[in-house]
Design a protein around this motif. Sequence first.
Motif, PDB file in Angstrom:
ATOM      1  N   TYR A   1      -6.499  -2.269   2.422  1.00 28.85           N
ATOM      2  CA  TYR A   1      -7.206  -2.139   4.304  1.00 28.85           C
ATOM      3  C   TYR A   1      -8.290  -3.215   4.450  1.00 28.85           C
ATOM      4  O   TYR A   1      -7.726  -3.765   5.368  1.00 28.85           O
ATOM      5  CB  TYR A   1      -7.775  -1.149   3.861  1.00 28.85           C
ATOM      6  CG  TYR A   1      -8.367  -0.671   5.498  1.00 28.85           C
ATOM      7  CD1 TYR A   1      -8.093   0.260   6.362  1.00 28.85           C
ATOM      8  CD2 TYR A   1      -9.733  -1.024   5.438  1.00 28.85           C
ATOM      9  CE1 TYR A   1      -8.624   0.329   7.515  1.00 28.85           C
ATOM     10  CE2 TYR A   1     -10.151  -0.730   6.774  1.00 28.85           C
ATOM     11  CZ  TYR A   1     -10.054  -0.567   7.677  1.00 28.85           C
ATOM     12  OH  TYR A   1     -10.462   0.040   8.960  1.00 28.85           O
TER      13      TYR A   1
ATOM     14  N   ARG B   1       0.891   4.137  -2.785  1.00 26.02           N
ATOM     15  CA  ARG B   1       0.852   5.258  -1.792  1.00 26.02           C
ATOM     16  C   ARG B   1       1.883   6.277  -3.170  1.00 26.02           C
ATOM     17  O   ARG B   1       2.133   7.126  -3.566  1.00 26.02           O
ATOM     18  CB  ARG B   1       0.659   5.832  -1.146  1.00 26.02           C
ATOM     19  CG  ARG B   1       1.262   6.927  -0.448  1.00 26.02           C
ATOM     20  CD  ARG B   1       0.410   7.572   1.069  1.00 26.02           C
ATOM     21  NE  ARG B   1      -0.762   8.219   1.362  1.00 26.02           N
ATOM     22  CZ  ARG B   1      -2.032   8.127   1.644  1.00 26.02           C
ATOM     23  NH1 ARG B   1      -2.505   7.468   1.526  1.00 26.02           N
ATOM     24  NH2 ARG B   1      -2.489   9.955   2.004  1.00 26.02           N
TER      25      ARG B   1
ATOM     26  N   GLU C   1      -4.217   4.497  -6.462  1.00 26.35           N
ATOM     27  CA  GLU C   1      -4.172   5.088  -5.010  1.00 26.35           C
ATOM     28  C   GLU C   1      -5.145   4.693  -3.956  1.00 26.35           C
ATOM     29  O   GLU C   1      -5.208   4.244  -2.966  1.00 26.35           O
ATOM     30  CB  GLU C   1      -2.815   6.399  -4.508  1.00 26.35           C
ATOM     31  CG  GLU C   1      -3.531   6.535  -2.777  1.00 26.35           C
ATOM     32  CD  GLU C   1      -2.318   8.365  -3.427  1.00 26.35           C
ATOM     33  OE1 GLU C   1      -2.250   8.493  -2.285  1.00 26.35           O
ATOM     34  OE2 GLU C   1      -2.101   8.843  -3.965  1.00 26.35           O
ATOM     35  N   GLN C   2      -6.650   5.702  -4.169  1.00 21.12           N
ATOM     36  CA  GLN C   2      -7.391   5.687  -3.429  1.00 21.12           C
ATOM     37  C   GLN C   2      -7.947   4.094  -3.326  1.00 21.12           C
ATOM     38  O   GLN C   2      -8.551   3.667  -2.709  1.00 21.12           O
ATOM     39  CB  GLN C   2      -8.523   6.675  -3.944  1.00 21.12           C
ATOM     40  CG  GLN C   2      -9.917   6.329  -3.421  1.00 21.12           C
ATOM     41  CD  GLN C   2      -9.883   6.693  -2.077  1.00 21.12           C
ATOM     42  OE1 GLN C   2      -9.576   7.589  -1.834  1.00 21.12           O
ATOM     43  NE2 GLN C   2     -11.371   5.806  -1.686  1.00 21.12           N
TER      44      GLN C   2
ATOM     45  N   LEU D   1      -6.210   6.679   9.258  1.00 24.11           N
ATOM     46  CA  LEU D   1      -5.744   6.079   8.176  1.00 24.11           C
ATOM     47  C   LEU D   1      -6.703   4.792   8.934  1.00 24.11           C
ATOM     48  O   LEU D   1      -7.050   4.157   8.136  1.00 24.11           O
ATOM     49  CB  LEU D   1      -4.139   5.465   9.485  1.00 24.11           C
ATOM     50  CG  LEU D   1      -2.959   6.325   8.666  1.00 24.11           C
ATOM     51  CD1 LEU D   1      -1.381   6.216   9.336  1.00 24.11           C
ATOM     52  CD2 LEU D   1      -3.250   6.594   7.064  1.00 24.11           C
TER      53      LEU D   1
ATOM     54  N   ALA E   1       1.031  -1.038  -0.158  1.00 25.57           N
ATOM     55  CA  ALA E   1       0.141   0.088  -0.256  1.00 25.57           C
ATOM     56  C   ALA E   1       0.918   1.254  -0.072  1.00 25.57           C
ATOM     57  O   ALA E   1       0.513   2.605  -0.830  1.00 25.57           O
ATOM     58  CB  ALA E   1      -0.596   0.294   1.222  1.00 25.57           C
ATOM     59  N   LEU E   2       1.753   1.552   0.646  1.00 25.38           N
ATOM     60  CA  LEU E   2       2.932   2.341   0.938  1.00 25.38           C
ATOM     61  C   LEU E   2       3.499   2.415  -0.371  1.00 25.38           C
ATOM     62  O   LEU E   2       3.726   3.680  -0.891  1.00 25.38           O
ATOM     63  CB  LEU E   2       3.712   2.408   2.360  1.00 25.38           C
ATOM     64  CG  LEU E   2       3.264   2.408   3.148  1.00 25.38           C
ATOM     65  CD1 LEU E   2       4.450   1.984   4.358  1.00 25.38           C
ATOM     66  CD2 LEU E   2       2.509   3.684   3.446  1.00 25.38           C
TER      67      LEU E   2
ATOM     68  N   SER F   1      -6.663   0.871  -4.526  1.00 25.38           N
ATOM     69  CA  SER F   1      -6.031   0.192  -3.872  1.00 25.38           C
ATOM     70  C   SER F   1      -6.225  -0.016  -2.288  1.00 25.38           C
ATOM     71  O   SER F   1      -5.838  -0.806  -2.014  1.00 25.38           O
ATOM     72  CB  SER F   1      -4.967   0.073  -4.875  1.00 25.38           C
ATOM     73  OG  SER F   1      -4.181   1.057  -4.444  1.00 25.38           O
ATOM     74  N   GLY F   2      -5.721   1.169  -2.079  1.00 28.46           N
ATOM     75  CA  GLY F   2      -5.469   1.613  -0.298  1.00 28.46           C
ATOM     76  C   GLY F   2      -6.946   1.326   0.154  1.00 28.46           C
ATOM     77  O   GLY F   2      -6.654   0.261   0.735  1.00 28.46           O
ATOM     78  N   THR F   3      -7.878   1.172  -0.235  1.00 27.78           N
ATOM     79  CA  THR F   3      -9.302   0.517   0.181  1.00 27.78           C
ATOM     80  C   THR F   3      -9.569  -0.689   0.148  1.00 27.78           C
ATOM     81  O   THR F   3      -9.868  -1.344   0.940  1.00 27.78           O
ATOM     82  CB  THR F   3     -10.680   1.165  -0.800  1.00 27.78           C
ATOM     83  OG1 THR F   3     -10.351   2.421  -0.417  1.00 27.78           O
ATOM     84  CG2 THR F   3     -11.935   0.740   0.414  1.00 27.78           C
TER      85      THR F   3
END
Length: 133
Positions: free
Chosen positions: A43, A27, A35-36, A95, A23-24, A38-40
């Motif tokens: 998570y 980002r 980014e949005q 976060l 994730a980082l 894939s981050g979801t």
Amino acid sequence: MLRTDSARRLLALAAAVAVLAIALLIRALAGGPLEQHSGTALYASMIYAGVFFLRPRTTPLVAGAVAVAFCWLVELSQLTGVPAYLSERSLLARLALGVAYDPLDMLWYPAGVLPLVAVHVLLRARATARAAG
């Protein structure tokens, strides 16, 4: 096949750290919708790993259901404004809880969990077949 709860917890922790690293990396290298979304999804993947950290003997289907339900609960809680309030005061709250409700996130949580459930079920079936055969 992992036989001890400690080994399972260690593997779950390693998986969560690996997901966080991915994730980082995304980002740092990407932006915008990638980014949005894939981050979801990632998570939700971390929550899936977290279920196994807390309850190492959980089945993949139960862990997947718990992870998605938890993520949906957090997302729906954003409708109250409480996560936004807490996020203004804490980076960790931001976060963990997010800021604003996004209905699209409700679809990305299962997208982050379902592939893990499928792979986990296949790996368990393979290990069971190997042990029996």
